[in-house]
Design a protein around this motif. Sequence first.
Motif: not given
Length: 64
Positions: A3-8, A27-31, A36-39
Amino acid sequence: MAIFDRQGAAVRVGRDVRTIRRWEAKGLLTFVLGRVRESDLLEAERRARMNRGGDRRSAAAVRG
């Protein structure tokens, strides 16, 4: 599962945080709760790469 934050997330895919924010705005990525999950991150990167027609990651990220 990582699991990552935006910076990670930016570090993980070798992109700038601004790119991660653009993917989120498109809309490509949802936090969820700032994470966000790595997958999901890798899938967003794949879709962004396909839309751009190439691999724009930094050399360090490609080696890494």
